[in-house]
Scaffold this motif. Structure first.
Motif: not given
Ligand SMILES: Cc1cc2nc3c(=O)[nH]c(=O)nc-3n(C[C@H](O)[C@H](O)[C@H](O)COP(=O)(O)OP(=O)(O)OC[C@H]3O[C@@H](n4cnc5c(N)ncnc54)[C@H](O)[C@@H]3O)c2cc1C
Ligand code: SF4
Ligand code: SF4
Lengths: 382, 288
Positions: B66-78
């Motif tokens: 298990e590893i940390p990965i940043s979220i790279s998407g659009d925060s207005e899409r849930q």
């Protein structure tokens, strides 16, 4: 503060009363965990009566040294702390987090059931109660809660013991955690032995403690008992030879990241991680993933870890702290300084375990003093 | 025991922060020879996933880790959760093998956020090195959605080679069309590259922003961030106008494992995004 003023609710049980108390706890569903001897040291494990305990033994501790001797009396709690700490009961050295079965769609995940076993911890020392309160801050006080830890913690019954004879490695006095237990117990005992007497003066810390004690033959304490108890405790306090100054330690260490002392200590330190394993407050862990041969069944385990490994700080391409000097610096600075920023308390309770169990006898109190010394105290502290 | 509250309900264990939820891979996109983007959907099909730019998830690959990965998407899409990862080791290479329909465990979102709100009405300088553009992409999506709320926006991006450049269609091109000043450089050129060669910090002196009031957001390797900060400060920016995203080994993301400590901070809960004045005193310390 001396303990004499802390509690008025005090009773006395005799030597047999102790075993009777254990029987009561067992009949209430408690698993007894207490001191017993293994591999020539006092460890914590299941016990069933005082027969399993290190009766009549005393520990001699020095930097890098731990020996058990016959005391020549029948004291039940005549030693202090060994290589184990109670953290293993709440934050086990190895613990399954979950297991996953792959079967095409969404995997089936199973987490271990909540550990509902009630545990009675027998003979918990003042420094150890303080250490448990410190780990509560890590695992329970949030923002996230370790539910297994919390559950085990809630199911504890704690029988504390005030230390009568500190070891040469103890410095709980200067850390404000001992030699008497202060809070966080259900019952706390002072062992009185000598002159034909062998009794335990018992303070009650909780309702539950009172209920359990009620089921054991006891008498109310007399003025005599209370004086004796205060004297025993005072003798213990005065018998402590080691100390650490803590008022300046946060500023001292955080302005000494570049002190040459780190290199100096790294020439002795083996980075064996013993100090972190025996420490009752160290909480670092890692995870391990295992699979069966088919690869469909996977398990994830949490294990104690130590900042004295270079893997601990591994980032793709290399370790952030490959050198022993930076590992020791991380450990000591965290324990004594940055722990305060993180949890509002110092991360050391003065139990001395890391001093005794360091194979080369590195003594953190000496390291702190040396760093302070290196700053020319005459100039800075007037 | 006395030091912690007894709960009335002793039968049910609360939500365990170490347990993942299951997500299905909806789409895999190869960004370049070692970097890929996964779009994930909650397996139960219902859970909406909310996050703020800068936050990360812990991604679990069956039996591997298990590893940390940043979220790279659009925060207005849930409805989808997007991660862009560089395959560098055991877990990331196992993730690279995942295909549409495979499942992955996810915990999150965790961590602090980029100052997207504070930056409204001001100039913004975004400086990214390599995969560092991924954690900053949600910021760019936000700015693109609300372009009129920001002053001059500058994106300075350094990649290893022209082929390594990430998000050309999703970000670099639309950014230019939305009056974002995009300035790029590569470490090594290939034939056909007409752009700049050199380190990303060389783009800072001539970038069009007002150093007195701009906010800077910086993500990349630690050395790159160090030189970028120096260059921004030479332009006149103060430490409290600069935000960086830090990286440390991380096993739990909830403050239990101790691995991500950086001086007094836990990167997982006090970071990964820090206003630089909060960590400036730690930044130069060797092997911290
Ligand atoms: C907050 C945060 C956000 C991140 N966001 C991204 C991202 O968006 N895209 C991306 O490609 N990478 C990101 N990373 C880095 C990514 O986590 C590592 O590349 C990854 O852990 C490497 O794992 P591995 O098993 O493939 O590598 P290995 O070399 O096999 O590493 C072994 C183990 O060490 C640990 N480890 C190694 N490197 C890192 C690291 N840099 N950070 C934390 N733990 C590490 C992991 O537990 C890993 O499993 C981020 C790291 C952090 C801390
Ligand atoms: S640092 Fe040493 S003395 Fe302090 S609590 Fe840990 S083991 Fe005991
Ligand atoms: S200080 Fe002593 S116990 Fe700790 S890692 Fe070094 S040698 Fe081992």
């Amino acid at each position: 503060m001396s303990i004499s003023e802390s509690n008025t609710n005090m009773n006395v049980i005799d030597r047999d009363g102790l075993d009777r108390l254990f029987e009561v706890l067992v009949s209430e569903g408690y698993l007894l965990i207490g001191p017993r001897v293994r591999d020539a040291s006092v460890v914590y494990d299941e016990i069933s009566s005082t027969r399993d305990m290190p009766v009549g033994l005393k520990d001699e501790q020095e930097p890098g040294r731990y020996r058990l001797h016959e005391r020549g009396d029948g004291a039940v709690f005549g030693y202090v702390v060994g290589p184990h700490s109670w953290k293993r009961e709440l934050f086990p050295p190895v613990q399954k987090l979950y297991q996953v079965q792959r079967n095409g769609g969404k995997p089936d995940m199973e987490a271990p059931a909540a550990d509902v076993q009630k545990r009675a911890l027998i003979g918990v020392r003042g420094c150890e109660l303080a250490a448990m309160a410190i780990q509560d801050k890590v695992f329970v006080d949030g923002p996230f809660v370790d539910e297994q830890y919390k559950r085990r913690r809630e199911n504890l019954f704690i029988v504390a013991v005030h230390c009568n004879e500190p070891a040469a490695t103890c410095f709980c006095g200067s850390m404000g955690t001992g030699p008497a237990a202060r809070s966080g117990f259900d019952l706390a005992m002072t062992e009185v032995i000598g002159g034909g007497i062998h009794e335990f003066i018992v303070e009650t810390g909780t309702e539950l403690g009172a209920t359990m004690l009620d089921a054991v033959p006891h008498r109310e304490s007399t003025e005599d008992d209370r004086v004796r108890r205060a004297m025993i405790n005072e003798t213990a306090r005065q018998g402590m030879t080691r100390a650490m100054r803590t008022d300046d330690v946060h500023r001292l260490l955080t302005r000494n990241y570049e002190s040459p002392r780190w290199e100096e200590v790294s020439e002795r330190c083996l980075s064996c991680a013993n100090c972190t394993m025996v420490c009752p407050t160290c909480f670092c862990s890692t995870v391990e993933d295992v699979t069966d041969l088919s690869g469909d069944h996977a398990e994830r385990w949490r294990k104690w870890d130590s900042c004295f490994t270079s893997d601990f700080s591994y980032l793709v391409g290399g370790s952030v702290r490959p050198s022993i000097s930076s590992q020791y610096r991380q450990w000591l600075t965290h324990k004594l300084a940055t722990w305060q920023d993180q949890f509002g308390v110092i991360g050391c309770v003065g139990c001395g375990r890391c001093i005794s169990w360091c194979p080369v006898g590195i003594d953190l109190t000496e390291e702190v003093a040396a760093i302070r010394e290196s700053e020319h105290p005459a100039k800075r502290y007037v | 025991m006395s030091t912690i509250e007894m709960t009335s309900d002793m039968g049910v264990i609360g939500a365990d922060p170490m347990l993942p939820s299951w997500y299905a891979v909806e789409r895999v996109r190869r960004e370049n020879h070692d970097t890929f983007t996964l779009e994930l959907c909650a397996c139960d099909g219902e859970t909406a996933f909310g996050f703020q730019p800068g936050q990360f998830n812990m991604l679990y690959v069956h039996g591997v880790g298990e590893i940390p990965i940043s979220i790279s998407g659009d925060s207005e899409r849930q409805d989808i959760v997007t991660h862009t990862t560089r395959a560098v080791g055991t877990v990331t290479r196992a993730m690279w093998q995942l295909k549409r329909g495979d499942t992955i465990g996810l915990r999150g979102p965790f961590g602090t956020v980029w100052p997207v709100e504070e930056a409204r009405g001001r100039d913004v300088v975004i400086v990214a090195g390599g995969i560092g553009l991924a954690p900053l992409r949600p910021v760019l999506y936000s700015i693109l959605h609300h372009r009129e709320s920001y002053g001059n926006v500058v994106l300075l991006y350094g990649a290893r080679t022209p082929d390594d450049r990430l998000f050309v269609d999703e970000i670099l091109t639309p950014a230019v069309e939305s009056r974002i000043q995009v300035d790029e450089t590569v470490d090594r050129a290939v034939t056909g590259w007409g752009g700049k060669i050199g380190v990303v910090t060389s783009l800072i002196p001539r970038a069009g922003f007002d150093a007195d009031e701009a906010l800077a957001m910086v993500c990349g390797p630690e050395v790159m961030m160090r030189f970028t900060i120096e260059a921004l400060q030479r332009r006149g920016m103060d430490a409290d106008q600069i935000y960086v995203s830090m990286e440390r080994n991380m096993k739990c993301a909830v403050g239990f494992c101790g691995h991500c400590q950086y001086g007094p901070t836990f990167i997982c809960k006090d970071g990964p995004v820090f206003r630089f004045d909060k960590i400036e005193h730690l930044f130069g310390i060797r092997e911290l």
